[in-house]
Design a protein around this motif. Structure first.
Motif: not given
Length: 87
Positions: A33, A46, A81, A84
């Motif tokens: 990632a 990722v 994005w 995460l």
């Protein structure tokens, strides 16, 4: 390029303008990632090649980040994005 090891299985490095962190498997050096702290949140993407069922995702977006300024990169990443966790 600087490299930092996280836990037993993940290493990180930064290159270019030092904005993004690249997470790699220490065993096979595969990119897992890429992420960046945006507004105090870890945002990232990722490696699509590691996922099953990629045909269920939308079309990939081709970019050439080296052509973008640091501000343009952060703005783009903040829009595209996801969040995460676990890294």
């Amino acid at each position: 390029m600087s490299t930092v090891f996280i836990g037993d299985g993940i290493s990180t490095n930064q290159n270019g303008d030092q904005l993004a962190v690249f997470y790699h498997c220490k065993g096979c050096n595969q990119l897992l990632a890429v992420g960046c702290n945006i507004n105090n949140q870890l945002r990232g993407a990722v490696n699509l090649n590691l996922l099953k069922g990629v045909d269920q995702l939308g079309d990939p977006i081709q970019v050439q980040p080296r052509l973008l300024s640091a501000d343009q990169k952060l703005e783009r990443w903040g829009k595209l994005w996801g969040f995460l966790s676990g890294l």
